[in-house]
Design a protein around this motif. Structure first.
Motif, mmCIF file in Angstrom:
data_model
loop_
_atom_site.group_PDB
_atom_site.id
_atom_site.type_symbol
_atom_site.label_atom_id
_atom_site.label_comp_id
_atom_site.label_asym_id
_atom_site.label_seq_id
_atom_site.Cartn_x
_atom_site.Cartn_y
_atom_site.Cartn_z
ATOM 1 N N LYS A 26 33.227 38.510 33.872
ATOM 2 C CA LYS A 26 33.548 39.638 34.734
ATOM 3 C C LYS A 26 34.274 39.164 35.991
ATOM 4 C CE LYS A 26 29.493 42.309 33.294
ATOM 5 N NZ LYS A 26 28.265 43.008 33.743
ATOM 6 N N ILE A 27 35.031 40.071 36.581
ATOM 7 C CA ILE A 27 35.602 39.789 37.898
ATOM 8 C C ILE A 27 34.442 39.761 38.892
ATOM 9 C CG2 ILE A 27 37.098 40.640 39.729
ATOM 10 C CD1 ILE A 27 38.859 41.907 37.623
ATOM 11 N N PRO A 28 34.197 38.626 39.559
ATOM 12 C CA PRO A 28 33.021 38.518 40.431
ATOM 13 C C PRO A 28 33.075 39.508 41.592
ATOM 14 C CG PRO A 28 34.013 36.357 40.017
ATOM 15 C CD PRO A 28 34.986 37.388 39.530
ATOM 16 N N ASN A 29 31.899 39.877 42.073
ATOM 17 C CA ASN A 29 31.815 40.724 43.259
ATOM 18 C C ASN A 29 32.433 40.007 44.454
ATOM 19 O OD1 ASN A 29 30.438 42.665 41.808
ATOM 20 N ND2 ASN A 29 28.415 41.868 42.368
ATOM 21 N N GLY A 30 32.987 40.779 45.352
ATOM 22 C CA GLY A 30 33.524 40.211 46.577
ATOM 23 C C GLY A 30 35.028 40.166 46.651
ATOM 24 N N ILE A 31 35.720 40.611 45.586
ATOM 25 C CA ILE A 31 37.179 40.545 45.587
ATOM 26 C C ILE A 31 37.789 41.382 46.708
ATOM 27 C CG2 ILE A 31 37.504 42.459 43.963
ATOM 28 C CD1 ILE A 31 39.816 40.803 42.743
ATOM 29 N N SER A 32 37.040 42.359 47.214
ATOM 30 C CA SER A 32 37.579 43.212 48.281
ATOM 31 C C SER A 32 37.783 42.455 49.587
ATOM 32 C CB SER A 32 36.657 44.407 48.520
ATOM 33 O OG SER A 32 35.355 43.967 48.885
ATOM 34 N N ALA A 33 37.313 41.205 49.642
ATOM 35 C CA ALA A 33 37.567 40.378 50.829
ATOM 36 C C ALA A 33 39.055 40.075 50.981
ATOM 37 C CB ALA A 33 36.763 39.083 50.756
ATOM 38 N N LEU A 34 39.803 40.185 49.891
ATOM 39 C CA LEU A 34 41.238 39.897 49.920
ATOM 40 C C LEU A 34 41.989 41.146 50.413
ATOM 41 C CD1 LEU A 34 41.499 37.965 46.523
ATOM 42 C CD2 LEU A 34 41.182 37.024 48.824
ATOM 43 N N LYS A 35 41.794 41.481 51.667
ATOM 44 C CA LYS A 35 42.318 42.727 52.227
ATOM 45 C C LYS A 35 43.839 42.789 52.223
ATOM 46 C CE LYS A 35 38.277 44.436 53.385
ATOM 47 N NZ LYS A 35 37.712 45.604 52.662
ATOM 48 N N ASN A 36 44.497 41.625 52.230
ATOM 49 C CA ASN A 36 45.954 41.604 52.310
ATOM 50 C C ASN A 36 46.623 41.518 50.945
ATOM 51 O OD1 ASN A 36 46.391 41.579 55.264
ATOM 52 N ND2 ASN A 36 45.223 39.670 55.147
ATOM 53 N N LEU A 37 45.821 41.497 49.887
ATOM 54 C CA LEU A 37 46.376 41.328 48.550
ATOM 55 C C LEU A 37 47.256 42.524 48.180
ATOM 56 C CD1 LEU A 37 46.108 39.130 46.343
ATOM 57 C CD2 LEU A 37 44.538 40.678 45.163
ATOM 58 N N LYS A 38 48.458 42.206 47.698
ATOM 59 C CA LYS A 38 49.394 43.246 47.278
ATOM 60 C C LYS A 38 49.563 43.301 45.764
ATOM 61 C CE LYS A 38 52.117 43.145 51.539
ATOM 62 N NZ LYS A 38 53.474 42.965 52.132
ATOM 63 N N ALA A 39 49.443 42.146 45.097
ATOM 64 C CA ALA A 39 49.651 42.096 43.650
ATOM 65 C C ALA A 39 48.498 41.343 42.993
ATOM 66 C CB ALA A 39 50.975 41.416 43.328
ATOM 67 N N LEU A 40 47.832 41.999 42.040
ATOM 68 C CA LEU A 40 46.752 41.396 41.262
ATOM 69 C C LEU A 40 47.168 41.413 39.809
ATOM 70 C CD1 LEU A 40 43.842 40.310 41.001
ATOM 71 C CD2 LEU A 40 43.069 42.686 40.816
ATOM 72 N N MET A 41 47.524 40.214 39.278
ATOM 73 C CA MET A 41 48.062 40.139 37.923
ATOM 74 C C MET A 41 47.226 39.170 37.102
ATOM 75 S SD MET A 41 52.163 40.326 38.795
ATOM 76 C CE MET A 41 52.051 39.360 40.297
ATOM 77 N N LEU A 42 46.398 39.731 36.212
ATOM 78 C CA LEU A 42 45.464 38.959 35.401
ATOM 79 C C LEU A 42 45.696 39.216 33.924
ATOM 80 C CD1 LEU A 42 42.266 39.636 37.559
ATOM 81 C CD2 LEU A 42 43.760 37.637 37.628
ATOM 82 N N TYR A 43 46.915 39.430 33.550
ATOM 83 C CA TYR A 43 47.319 39.758 32.177
ATOM 84 C C TYR A 43 46.924 38.640 31.206
ATOM 85 C CZ TYR A 43 50.620 41.521 28.583
ATOM 86 O OH TYR A 43 51.196 42.027 27.443
ATOM 87 N N GLY A 44 46.429 39.018 30.020
ATOM 88 C CA GLY A 44 46.279 38.073 28.919
ATOM 89 C C GLY A 44 45.171 37.063 29.084
ATOM 90 N N ASN A 45 44.027 37.490 29.591
ATOM 91 C CA ASN A 45 42.870 36.611 29.677
ATOM 92 C C ASN A 45 41.760 37.163 28.778
ATOM 93 O OD1 ASN A 45 43.459 34.457 31.834
ATOM 94 N ND2 ASN A 45 44.166 36.355 32.814
ATOM 95 N N SER A 46 40.546 36.774 29.050
ATOM 96 C CA SER A 46 39.399 37.285 28.282
ATOM 97 C C SER A 46 38.364 37.866 29.234
ATOM 98 C CB SER A 46 38.773 36.162 27.435
ATOM 99 O OG SER A 46 39.700 35.651 26.502
#
Length: 645
Positions: A26-46
């Protein structure tokens, strides 16, 4: 390996690009700390689990790509409402057989800049929201809108108001469970000629149907789910294509041995040799010759109709394995029916089992979206509450559940059944007030809730259901039934058969009563309507404007009517089943007996049977009296009190 949570300390990160990186879990909790993130690209994983709602706390995101992972669960709709800068969102699955994302499609109304959306190859359900992309800044502009909703389980009708504002769009709707594109959308395809890189316009120029270039209609297919301008690119007829946008056509097999096995099993399980209806051809070789069985042109069983054959016992559940089954009718037999496995009957449209021994409908919530009619009246349900499973059958157009002894109130979830055109639930023990949601069933033509125990006022919003033609709320049994004023139904466009009798309605009849119907230019609306308001406490006069009707049949007996305008009786010979025109004396008696007269139905019903004059010492004060009463004693005092208040 899993996503390393230490990445979340990089607070200035604007691009997180780890496509095809072998990420798991799973995507771990806490990703919202990346307040400046503009692009999240996680294509083709599991990656697995749900799309985190924390994304809604990252307001700078404009590009999210989560495709070709193993995400499940519903999209966090509320989180997306906060992503006001979102322009691209992709979460398609590479494996069309996996469940993927479920639940309903968010409206993306707040994502005004969104112009690329791909949720294909998931398992999303429900209809396209009415406010889908409603506030897009690209309406009326040439910006390409690339929207892919294909290979899901979306249902319902594709409406014009959702998409017609976009002049340049690629809208992929293939391989869902859509009923059709609305006629309004099909009528504006000449405004959508630039769709699909101009393919819609090319199809029209080639003499084809522009609507087919958006989605193939039910009964046809194309490997793309839509027509193209190429040779052989049309939507091809296909009997097995039960939904719009079909991409394959299943050929019917000449070998019906499996169908024979199922039907012979039905015969044996229900004591076929003892059926009251003599059938001599069951168990023969050709199932299409079985009495009560209808086959398609391709030789597959499409209908079972064994009404009143005398079946006994339980219908075997393997009938749902008949691949081309569209209709079943087991009415007027002593049988129960299990709905386990009903989802296998992918083409089922009508299910009828009335006057039988149906004990419950557990499992019917899994019925295929093709099911549009359910008739289960007069059965022997073990539980008397209205089955909650009914509210999940969102594609139903016709629901008949009368005479089952159902008790309790109508749930607000009745509003889920937005495709309903007919709802009949008469002669149960349904009580309480009508939920507001029932007046939001905008396709409703027929509503019959008569013979229940409903109370409260009749919602005036019924007049906003434009198709409504038959409204029967008569005979509520306890607490006086419906009370309050008689609605005017002034905006009702087609209401033609209205029965509110045997309730406790009060007040005068509005001069605007059925005004839209009366002034309609459509004869089918204003001619020969039936209005039954008898046995209430309605006062005052009948509006003279009812003269606008042609052939009106009205029953106002047993109220406190003080005037029947002569204009309703002078030349309206078709009123009251033509009786007004046949009476040479007192023609208004055909509508209501005059004060001082009475009849057991409050009016004259035959040329030779007049209203009776009240005996000496008695009188009838109002039009439409059913009896005459003495004007002395306690009754006169009570009448006087009533008049004063």
């Amino acid at each position: 390996s899993p996503i390393d949570e230490s990445l979340y300390t990089m607070e200035e990160l604007t691009v997180f690009h780890m496509q095809f990186s072998g990420l798991k879990g799973k995507i771990p909790n806490g990703i919202s700390a990346l307040k400046n993130l503009k692009a999240l690209m996680l294509y083709g994983n599991s990656l697995t689990g749900q799309v985190p709602a924390e994304l809604g706390e990252m307001p700078n995101l404009w590009h999210i790509t989560l495709s070709e992972n193993d995400f499940t669960g519903e999209l966090p709709a509320e989180a997306f409402e906060n992503l006001v800068n979102l322009e691209k969102f992709h979460i398609h699955q590479t494996d069309k057989e996996k469940a993927g994302i479920t639940g309903k499609l968010p409206s993306f109304k707040n994502n005004t800049k969104l112009h690329m959306l791909d949720v294909s190859s998931n398992a999303m359900t429900g209809g396209i929201p009415d406010d889908f992309l409603a506030d897009s800044v690209y309406k009326g502009l040439d910006q390409l809108m690339d929207i892919n909703l294909s290979y899901n389980k979306f249902t319902g009708v594709i409406h014009s108001k959702t998409f017609k504002g976009f002049p340049n769009m690629k809208l992929d709707l293939a391989n869902n469970k859509f009923v059709k594109a609305s006629s309004y959308l099909c009528n504006v395809t000449d405004e959508l000629t630039d769709w699909w890189n101009g393919e819609v316009g090319k199809v029209i120029e080639g003499g084809g149907n522009g609507c087919d270039a958006i989605i193939c209609p039910k009964g046809t297919y194309n490997t793309l789910g839509r027509a193209t301008s190429e040779d052989g690119g049309e939507c091809v007829e296909c009997a097995s294509a039960v939904y719009a946008g079909a991409v394959t056509c299943l050929e019917e097999s000449d070998d019906n041995s499996k169908e024979k096995e199922i039907l012979d099993g039905l015969y044996i399980a229900t004591a076929g040799d003892q059926w009251s209806k003599e059938v001599v051809n069951w168990l023969d070789t050709d199932v299409c010759s079985y009495e009560g069985i209808v086959c398609s042109d391709g030789g597959a069983v499409s209908e079972i109709n064994v009404t009143s054959f005398g079946l006994k016992g339980e219908i075997p559940a393997d009938i749902w394995e008949l691949p081309s089954l569209r209709k079943v009718d087991f009415s007027s037999n002593t049988v129960d029916l299990s709905f386990g496995g009903i989802e296998k009957a992918a083409m089922l449209e009508e299910l009828i089992i009335s006057d039988a021994d149906l004990s419950n409908i557990t499992g019917i919530e899994n019925a295929p979206p093709s099911l549009v009619k359910l008739e289960i009246e007069r059965n022997s349900f073990e539980e008397k509450a209205i089955p909650l499973e009914l509210y999940s059958l969102v594609n139903l157009k016709s629901l008949l559940i009368g005479f089952n002894g159902f008790s309790g109130s109508l749930a607000t979830e009745i509003g889920n059944l937005q495709n309903l055109e007919e709802l009949r639930a008469s002669n149960n023990d349904i009580f309480g007030i009508l939920p507001a949601e029932i007046t939001q069933l905008s396709d409703l033509i027929t509503l019959d809730l008569s013979g229940n125990m409903l109370t409260g006022e009749i919602p005036i919003e019924f007049q906003d259901i434009r198709p409504l033609r038959y409204l029967h709320l008569q005979g509520q049994r306890d607490f006086g039934g419906f009370s309050g004023p008689l609605p005017s139904f002034e905006n009702s466009a087609h209401l033609h058969d209205l029965n509110l009798s045997h309730n406790s309605l009060v007040g005068d009849i509005s001069d605007k009563f059925l005004e839209t119907v009366r002034k309609s230019k459509n004869r089918t609306d204003y001619a020969y309507p039936t209005i039954d308001l008898s046995h209430n406490m309605i006062t005052g006069k009948i509006p003279a404007d009812w003269d606008d009707f042609v052939g009106l049949f009205v029953d106002l007996a047993g109220n406190r009517i003080t005037e029947v305008p002569d204009v309703l009786c002078d030349d309206d010979y078709e009123f009251e089943n033509y009786l007004v025109g046949q009476l040479t004396e007192n023609p208004c008696d055909a509508i209501l007996c005059r004060p001082g007269f009475y009849s057991d139905v409050g009016r004259q019903t035959d040329v030779n049977i007049t209203c009776f004059k009240c005996p000496d010492g008695t009188t009838s004060q109002f039009y439409g009296s059913l009896e005459c009463v003495s004007e002395s004693g306690e009754r006169a005092i009570l009448n006087r009190i009533y008049e004063l208040i």
